[in-house]
Design an enzyme around this catalytic site. Structure first.
Site, PDB file in Angstrom:
ATOM      1  N   THR A   4       1.126  -1.027  -0.424  1.00  0.00           N
ATOM      2  CA  THR A   4      -0.151   0.269   0.171  1.00  0.00           C
ATOM      3  C   THR A   4       0.895   1.666  -0.065  1.00  0.00           C
ATOM      4  O   THR A   4       1.994   0.909   0.167  1.00  0.00           O
ATOM      5  CB  THR A   4      -1.094  -0.164   1.147  1.00  0.00           C
ATOM      6  N   ARG A   9       6.269  -6.730  -0.799  1.00  0.00           N
ATOM      7  CA  ARG A   9       5.445  -8.367  -1.084  1.00  0.00           C
ATOM      8  C   ARG A   9       6.935  -8.618  -0.871  1.00  0.00           C
ATOM      9  O   ARG A   9       7.023  -9.731   0.373  1.00  0.00           O
ATOM     10  CB  ARG A   9       5.087  -8.846  -2.774  1.00  0.00           C
ATOM     11  N   ASP A  59      -3.541  -6.935  -3.416  1.00  0.00           N
ATOM     12  CA  ASP A  59      -3.878  -5.470  -3.502  1.00  0.00           C
ATOM     13  C   ASP A  59      -4.590  -4.230  -2.802  1.00  0.00           C
ATOM     14  O   ASP A  59      -6.092  -5.369  -3.090  1.00  0.00           O
ATOM     15  CB  ASP A  59      -3.229  -4.922  -5.035  1.00  0.00           C
ATOM     16  N   ASP A  62      -6.324  -1.653  -3.955  1.00  0.00           N
ATOM     17  CA  ASP A  62      -7.624  -0.829  -4.806  1.00  0.00           C
ATOM     18  C   ASP A  62      -8.067  -2.529  -5.095  1.00  0.00           C
ATOM     19  O   ASP A  62      -9.246  -1.625  -6.323  1.00  0.00           O
ATOM     20  CB  ASP A  62      -6.736  -0.570  -5.448  1.00  0.00           C
ATOM     21  N   GLU A  71       4.492 -11.974 -12.073  1.00  0.00           N
ATOM     22  CA  GLU A  71       4.161 -13.048 -11.813  1.00  0.00           C
ATOM     23  C   GLU A  71       4.289 -14.475 -12.813  1.00  0.00           C
ATOM     24  O   GLU A  71       4.535 -15.350 -12.038  1.00  0.00           O
ATOM     25  CB  GLU A  71       2.227 -12.606 -12.044  1.00  0.00           C
ATOM     26  N   HIS A 122     -10.665  -6.232 -10.369  1.00  0.00           N
ATOM     27  CA  HIS A 122      -9.697  -5.119 -10.467  1.00  0.00           C
ATOM     28  C   HIS A 122     -10.602  -3.872 -10.361  1.00  0.00           C
ATOM     29  O   HIS A 122     -11.588  -4.098 -11.149  1.00  0.00           O
ATOM     30  CB  HIS A 122      -9.252  -5.330 -12.220  1.00  0.00           C
TER      31      HIS A 122
END
Length: 291
Positions: free
Chosen positions: A62, A133, A156, A158, A249, A278
């Site tokens: 964040t 992370r 995440d 958001d 990823e 998302h």
């Protein structure tokens, strides 16, 4: 001015420069004691007797912005109904945010723990969330012996989450699980699955995506979860700093975790089955959008 005073000033400048140089190189700052529990003292989430849910580790990078609290409170609401949850929140900053600490202090309970860390990264760093992370993973690995086993999920701050889907991740993730991520424009990205011959289970045939489909495992950060036990068995279980944004990823799963599509258990079997979306919180001033 005497030679002794000049020498003292010189040594002070050199020492200060070395300290600042070290901070710049490491880019790391932790709250006193290395980590911070928000609201209450540390409790050890453990498996329920008789085969309860595994501990769910939720890793969330964040950063301080106008919409930060709104996003984090929405995520908190998705996690509150779950048991055996460790939420590792990592601020991109030299210190944690006092407002975040205050507003999330009620998250901790008998089977829930919020850990709030901070790690500062230069503003021009293009690998968003990578260092946060990795710091969260380091914290989890160092304490993994407490938890017997668990599931790690990268949430995440958001995005929007259905707590029933998070419970599915917690309960049904074996070595690795994969599931759909919804896009608010109406499409989804995720696994295309087929039935395994002679069984009641399914396997991943390929991954449906509209962005850089040539990646080895073209998956979204919010579309997979991993076994903590399996992660700890890998020689370098972290995100690589050498990989470009957008490929994190795929590289993490194929290289650091040494996984192939056949290793994933699909938790969503149709394109309409979605529990992660998302989203982007925004505010409007005079018809202009800001995030």
């Amino acid at each position: 001015m005497s030679l002794v005073i000049w020498k003292s000033i010189f040594l002070f400048v050199i020492a200060t420069g070395l300290v600042l140089w070290g901070v710049t190189l490491s880019g790391e700052y932790l709250d006193p004691g290395g980590w911070e529990l928000v609201g209450q003292t540390w409790t050890e989430p453990v498996l329920q007797a008789g085969g309860g849910n595994k501990t769910l580790f939720v890793v969330t990078p964040t950063h301080n912005r106008v919409t930060q609290l709104a996003d984090l409170i929405r995520l908190r609401q998705a996690l509150l109904p779950l048991d055996h949850v460790v939420w590792v929140l990592v601020e991109d900053g030299r210190t944690t945010n006092p407002q975040v600490r205050s507003r999330l202090s009620d998250f901790n309970g008998e089977n829930r723990t919020l850990v709030y860390l901070s790690k500062h990264v230069k503003q021009n760093n293009k690998r968003k969330g990578l260092h946060q992370r990795n710091l969260a993973l380091k914290w989890i690995y160092e304490r993994a012996h407490i938890f017997h086993d668990g599931v790690v999920y990268f949430a995440d701050d958001d995005n929007t989450y259905d707590y029933l889907g998070l419970a599915r991740i917690q309960k049904h993730t074996g070595k690795a699980s994969i599931f759909n991520v919804g896009l608010v424009k109406g499409t989804t990205e995720g696994p295309i699955v087929v039935a395994r011959a002679g069984t009641n289970s399914s396997k991943v045939l390929k991954i449906r995506t509209n962005w850089k489909s040539g990646r080895r495992i073209p998956i979204d950060m919010g579309g997979f979860a991993l076994s903590l036990r399996y992660m700890r068995q890998q020689p370098n279980p972290y995100f690589s700093e050498k990989v470009a944004q957008g490929y994190q990823e795929s590289d993490f799963l194929s290289e650091s975790m040494r996984l192939a599509l056949s290793d994933f258990t699909p938790l969503t079997l149709s394109e309409s089955d979605v529990f992660v979306w998302h989203t982007k919180t925004a505010y409007i001033i005079k018809d202009q959008f800001y995030v």
